[in-house]
Design a protein around this motif. Structure first.
Motif, PDB file in Angstrom:
ATOM      1  N   ALA A   1       0.836  -1.198   0.000  1.00 30.19           N
ATOM      2  CA  ALA A   1       0.000   0.000   0.000  1.00 30.19           C
ATOM      3  C   ALA A   1       0.872   1.250   0.000  1.00 30.19           C
TER       4      ALA A   1
ATOM      5  N   GLY B   1       2.580   1.602  -3.417  1.00 30.66           N
ATOM      6  CA  GLY B   1       1.599   1.990  -4.425  1.00 30.66           C
ATOM      7  C   GLY B   1       1.229   3.454  -4.309  1.00 30.66           C
TER       8      GLY B   1
ATOM      9  N   VAL C   1      -3.676   5.463 -16.031  1.00 27.40           N
ATOM     10  CA  VAL C   1      -4.682   4.669 -15.320  1.00 27.40           C
ATOM     11  C   VAL C   1      -5.411   3.755 -16.303  1.00 27.40           C
TER      12      VAL C   1
ATOM     13  N   ILE D   1      -2.796   0.986 -17.828  1.00 29.61           N
ATOM     14  CA  ILE D   1      -2.428  -0.047 -16.854  1.00 29.61           C
ATOM     15  C   ILE D   1      -3.669  -0.834 -16.443  1.00 29.61           C
ATOM     16  N   GLY D   2      -4.802  -0.132 -16.327  1.00 32.15           N
ATOM     17  CA  GLY D   2      -6.039  -0.823 -15.980  1.00 32.15           C
ATOM     18  C   GLY D   2      -6.389  -1.887 -16.994  1.00 32.15           C
ATOM     19  N   VAL D   3      -6.299  -1.528 -18.283  1.00 31.00           N
ATOM     20  CA  VAL D   3      -6.659  -2.502 -19.312  1.00 31.00           C
ATOM     21  C   VAL D   3      -5.637  -3.639 -19.374  1.00 31.00           C
ATOM     22  N   LEU D   4      -4.359  -3.303 -19.176  1.00 33.74           N
ATOM     23  CA  LEU D   4      -3.356  -4.379 -19.184  1.00 33.74           C
ATOM     24  C   LEU D   4      -3.603  -5.342 -18.027  1.00 33.74           C
ATOM     25  N   SER D   5      -3.948  -4.784 -16.838  1.00 35.42           N
ATOM     26  CA  SER D   5      -4.198  -5.693 -15.719  1.00 35.42           C
ATOM     27  C   SER D   5      -5.495  -6.466 -15.957  1.00 35.42           C
ATOM     28  N   ALA D   6      -6.446  -5.834 -16.665  1.00 33.06           N
ATOM     29  CA  ALA D   6      -7.663  -6.574 -17.017  1.00 33.06           C
ATOM     30  C   ALA D   6      -7.325  -7.747 -17.924  1.00 33.06           C
TER      31      ALA D   6
ATOM     32  N   LEU E   1      -0.455  -4.885  -9.824  1.00 32.83           N
ATOM     33  CA  LEU E   1      -1.896  -4.652  -9.997  1.00 32.83           C
ATOM     34  C   LEU E   1      -2.536  -5.763 -10.813  1.00 32.83           C
TER      35      LEU E   1
ATOM     36  N   LEU F   1      -3.189  -8.549  -8.506  1.00 31.89           N
ATOM     37  CA  LEU F   1      -4.291  -8.237  -7.597  1.00 31.89           C
ATOM     38  C   LEU F   1      -5.623  -8.344  -8.328  1.00 31.89           C
ATOM     39  N   ALA F   2      -5.671  -7.816  -9.565  1.00 31.91           N
ATOM     40  CA  ALA F   2      -6.904  -7.907 -10.339  1.00 31.91           C
ATOM     41  C   ALA F   2      -7.258  -9.373 -10.583  1.00 31.91           C
TER      42      ALA F   2
ATOM     43  N   VAL G   1      -8.686 -10.856  -7.389  1.00 29.61           N
ATOM     44  CA  VAL G   1     -10.061 -10.437  -7.095  1.00 29.61           C
ATOM     45  C   VAL G   1     -11.023 -11.106  -8.071  1.00 29.61           C
TER      46      VAL G   1
ATOM     47  N   LEU H   1      -4.258   6.328  -2.268  1.00 28.93           N
ATOM     48  CA  LEU H   1      -4.309   5.155  -3.141  1.00 28.93           C
ATOM     49  C   LEU H   1      -5.397   5.315  -4.195  1.00 28.93           C
TER      50      LEU H   1
ATOM     51  N   VAL I   1      -4.267   4.182  -7.688  1.00 31.37           N
ATOM     52  CA  VAL I   1      -4.120   2.729  -7.729  1.00 31.37           C
ATOM     53  C   VAL I   1      -5.490   2.059  -7.697  1.00 31.37           C
TER      54      VAL I   1
ATOM     55  N   THR J   1      -7.193   2.461 -11.029  1.00 30.14           N
ATOM     56  CA  THR J   1      -6.608   1.545 -12.002  1.00 30.14           C
ATOM     57  C   THR J   1      -7.172   0.148 -11.819  1.00 30.14           C
ATOM     58  N   LEU J   2      -7.268  -0.263 -10.568  1.00 27.67           N
ATOM     59  CA  LEU J   2      -7.773  -1.599 -10.284  1.00 27.67           C
ATOM     60  C   LEU J   2      -9.242  -1.719 -10.694  1.00 27.67           C
TER      61      LEU J   2
ATOM     62  N   VAL K   1     -10.707  -0.021 -13.042  1.00 25.00           N
ATOM     63  CA  VAL K   1     -10.712  -0.116 -14.509  1.00 25.00           C
ATOM     64  C   VAL K   1     -10.415  -1.555 -14.921  1.00 25.00           C
ATOM     65  N   GLY K   2      -9.397  -2.136 -14.285  1.00 23.67           N
ATOM     66  CA  GLY K   2      -9.027  -3.506 -14.618  1.00 23.67           C
ATOM     67  C   GLY K   2     -10.168  -4.475 -14.374  1.00 23.67           C
ATOM     68  N   LEU K   3     -10.814  -4.355 -13.211  1.00 26.84           N
ATOM     69  CA  LEU K   3     -11.889  -5.287 -12.870  1.00 26.84           C
ATOM     70  C   LEU K   3     -13.100  -5.095 -13.771  1.00 26.84           C
TER      71      LEU K   3
ATOM     72  N   ALA L   1     -12.061  -6.512 -17.449  1.00 28.49           N
ATOM     73  CA  ALA L   1     -11.731  -7.933 -17.587  1.00 28.49           C
ATOM     74  C   ALA L   1     -12.892  -8.757 -18.142  1.00 28.49           C
TER      75      ALA L   1
ATOM     76  N   LEU M   1     -13.136  -8.151 -21.816  1.00 26.61           N
ATOM     77  CA  LEU M   1     -12.062  -8.812 -22.562  1.00 26.61           C
ATOM     78  C   LEU M   1     -12.332 -10.309 -22.654  1.00 26.61           C
TER      79      LEU M   1
END
Lengths: 304, 368
Positions: A85, A88, A101, A104-109, A149, A152-153, A156, B154, B157, B160-161, B163-165, B168, B171
């Motif tokens: 934390a 980050g 954002v 990186i968000g889409v890459l982690s997705a 990230l 973590l994604a 989750v 945070l 961060v 970003t998370l 967005v990722g969730l 996904a 995708l």
């Protein structure tokens, strides 16, 4: 696939994004600010993280950690989560703009989705393809954040968040950071027009093989004292020395976890061979289109 | 009773309450190796998770399997590699395989004793119970809902998370479409080359979406850095660095037998506190006036969860303080573990949250 067809939308994308970033006065080209401070923070986190993985080999007989035994595992899990934390917040706060954002968000997705899709196939992790290529395209510092990230994604999304998550996040962060440190990466990131050499896919594949196996070697380490118990010659023995515990761990790893780690490394290598350069080109094009690397200059007269 | 009124309105509990409850249960599991207490604990946790789980699709099955695997690995490893290190009651003998010198202390096969099996079983059950407890946290309150409570520093961060969730599943849909298209063209869709063929268009579409998202975020004012944050950032960076040096020194201290433990532990705690404090530092970039959409309430039901968890942790610690061996049944000599009733009652109290908390909205018929 070709660079030509992306020229027109690319200019429009940077056209709408450009003024906003120049108004913000940001001097960073993208992602984590590459400065001494960021490197120091990542370095310190890595040293502490390495201790969290390997404490059992260095805990001297009679020390607190040796006496704590498996409780050390849980202590370091909490510690790593807190440090994650802090790191980050330090790397991202005030440094991430909307494009970072989103990217990186889409890459982690993508990584998380691959993890979900790969979860059915005997623990094979196609996620590492994204980690390796993203690290290569984004550079070590931004790769570090992206790796953590992504994991973590994935955790989750698959509903598997637990004491193992901080360790997996750090190991993934290292995988992506290592890819960013591979030779020739700086030229690829500084110069949009630079073409990766023909050997690129082999470099990525070789790194993917090593990283996939090393990831497993490290992440099996954290739960080893808990998992192996006191089975003779395999488990963690708080009274034994560094060498004895290292051989015990090696035997444990060779006999159990390597069965998953070697296939993971080979799969990552094969995926890098098949798709590495194509995906690398895609991410680089996305970076270029967003105007991340464009030097931002502020001309007051242009605002009229 | 008040419980009736508490339960009146179906709602989701504050996620932090469930996570604290689950961590408390994990602490209880970590403190005990008594199989009877552990079985009661797992039963209580699974009961609560089944009755109060946020989403009917999220089940404990995965974590129960994981727990079984942990116990299985531990016991099998003991049978194959144990070599009868402890105990005298030999159950049976595994064929012994002589190993070359370089394998070190590894022994393959040999006598299997009841004592070492009991030891492996108790240890494995303790870890397995912890996994079940922590897994229950994600079933009771999904980590996604916890994301709303990340501190302002945070924010990036967390976004970003999110967005990722959010992306996904899209995708994954894209991937299924691409995969179906490959199969319609007569490919079987297996092997790394096929994965690569599917990954490329999916990622390409995802990246194009990400740029559209970035443009829309910027046009709505996301990503305006505050003025004069550079100084705060440097101070925070120095604090993180100092904190991490403190943590590392503390860990080194705890790893060697020579250093005084209070000094090393203090170093570790102060370092961790210093580094973590930066997360809650003032001047994090939450725009002024940003409010939380429909914040979760913290009312008597949440307090009841914390109190029940606290009671069971206290019960276990009191039992251990009164009799250090009470929750670690002896394996050499092996005896039938007895049931320390204060600890069992404490664990029972933790299960009461299934009755003191409101029903999650979409599973009204699950009222106990």
């Amino acid at each position: 696939m070709s660079v030509g067809d992306s020229a027109a939308p690319g200019s429009s994308a940077s056209g709408c994004a450009g003024p906003a970033s120049s108004a913000s006065g940001s001097t960073a080209t993208m992602g984590v600010r590459g400065g001494g401070l960021s490197w120091l923070v990542v370095g310190a986190a890595s040293v502490t993280g390495l201790l969290a993985f390997t404490w059992m080999f260095f805990a001297g007989p009679g020390s607190f950690l040796a006496a704590a035994g498996t409780d050390g595992t849980w202590l370091f899990s909490v510690l790593l989560a807190l440090l994650a934390a802090a790191v980050g917040a330090q790397l991202a706060s005030g440094a991430f703009d909307a494009k970072t954002v989103a990217l990186i968000g889409v890459l982690s997705a993508a990584g998380g989705a691959l993890r979900v899709l790969g979860a059915g196939t005997a623990g094979l992790d196609p996620m590492f393809l994204v980690l390796v290529v993203a690290g290569r395209a984004l550079g070590p510092l931004t790769g570090f954040v992206t790796g953590g990230l992504t994991m973590l994604a994935g955790g989750v999304l698959t509903g598997r968040v637990g004491p193992w998550t901080p360790f997996q996040m750090l190991a993934c962060a290292w995988v992506a950071m290592g890819a960013g440190l591979l030779p020739g990466g700086r030229r690829l990131r500084d110069d949009d027009a630079a073409r990766p050499p023909r050997s690129e896919r082999w470099l990525l594949a070789a790194y993917g093989l090593v990283a996939g196996v090393a990831y497993g070697f490290l992440t099996s380490m954290w739960f080893w004292p808990v998992m192996a118990g006191s089975a003779g010659g395999l488990g963690y023995d708080a009274t034994a020395g560094t060498v004895a515990n290292l051989t015990n761990y090696l035997s444990f790893w060779l006999l159990t976890a390597m069965g998953w780690d070697l296939p993971r490394g080979i799969l990552t290598a094969l995926l890098c061979l098949a798709a590495g350069p194509a995906i690398l080109a895609m991410i680089r094009r996305a970076i270029t289109r967003a105007g991340f690397a464009a030097p931002v200059r502020f001309h007051p007269e242009e605002r009229l | 009773m008040i419980m009736g009124t508490v339960r009146a309105v179906p709602r989701l509990l504050h996620p932090l309450a469930w996570w604290m409850w689950a961590v408390a249960m994990a602490v209880v599991a970590n403190r005990t190796r008594n199989p009877l207490i552990l079985v009661i604990l797992v039963a209580a946790v699974v009961l609560v998770a089944e009755l109060r789980g946020e989403d009917r699709d999220r089940r404990m099955t995965l974590f129960l399997w994981l727990a079984a695997v942990v116990v299985g690995i531990r016991v099998v490893a003991q049978i194959v590699f144990g070599g009868g290190a402890i105990g005298t009651t030999v159950l049976f003998r595994m064929p012994q395989v002589p190993l070359p010198e370089w394998t070190g202390a590894v022994r393959l096969g040999g006598p299997v004793t009841l004592e070492e099996l009991a030891d492996a079983l108790y240890g494995g059950m303790s870890v397995a119970a912890m996994i079940v407890c922590l897994g229950a946290a994600t079933v009771l309150a999904s980590p996604r809902r916890l994301l709303r409570y990340v501190p302002a520093t945070l924010y990036e961060v967390g976004t970003t998370l999110v967005v990722g969730l959010t992306y996904a599943p899209m995708l994954m849909d894209d991937a299924r479409t691409a995969w179906a298209a490959r199969r319609l063209r007569g490919r079987d869709g297996r092997g790394p080359r096929e994965v690569a063929r599917v990954a490329a268009p999916v990622l390409s579409a995802g990246l194009r979406r990400s740029m559209a998202l970035a443009a829309s975020m910027e046009s709505r004012g996301y990503g305006r850095p505050g003025a004069g944050r550079q100084g705060t950032r440097r101070v925070a960076g120095a604090m993180v660095l100092t904190g991490m040096v403190g943590v590392a020194l503390g860990v080194f201290g705890l790893m060697s037998a020579g250093t005084s433990r209070p000094v090393a532990a203090g170093c570790l705690l102060v370092g961790a506190a210093l580094a973590t404090a930066t997360v809650w530092r003032p001047g994090g970039r939450r725009p002024p006036g940003r409010t939380v959409y429909r914040p979760d309430r913290w009312s008597s039901a949440e307090w009841s969860v914390l109190i029940c968890a606290g009671v069971s942790v206290a019960a276990v610690f009191v039992v251990v303080a009164a009799d250090p061996g009470a929750l670690t049944p002896s394996t050499v000599p092996l005896s039938v573990p007895d049931l320390p009733w204060p600890a069992a009652l404490g664990v029972g109290v933790a299960a009461m949250v299934a009755w003191t908390t409101p029903v999650p909205p979409d599973r009204m018929e699950h009222r106990p």
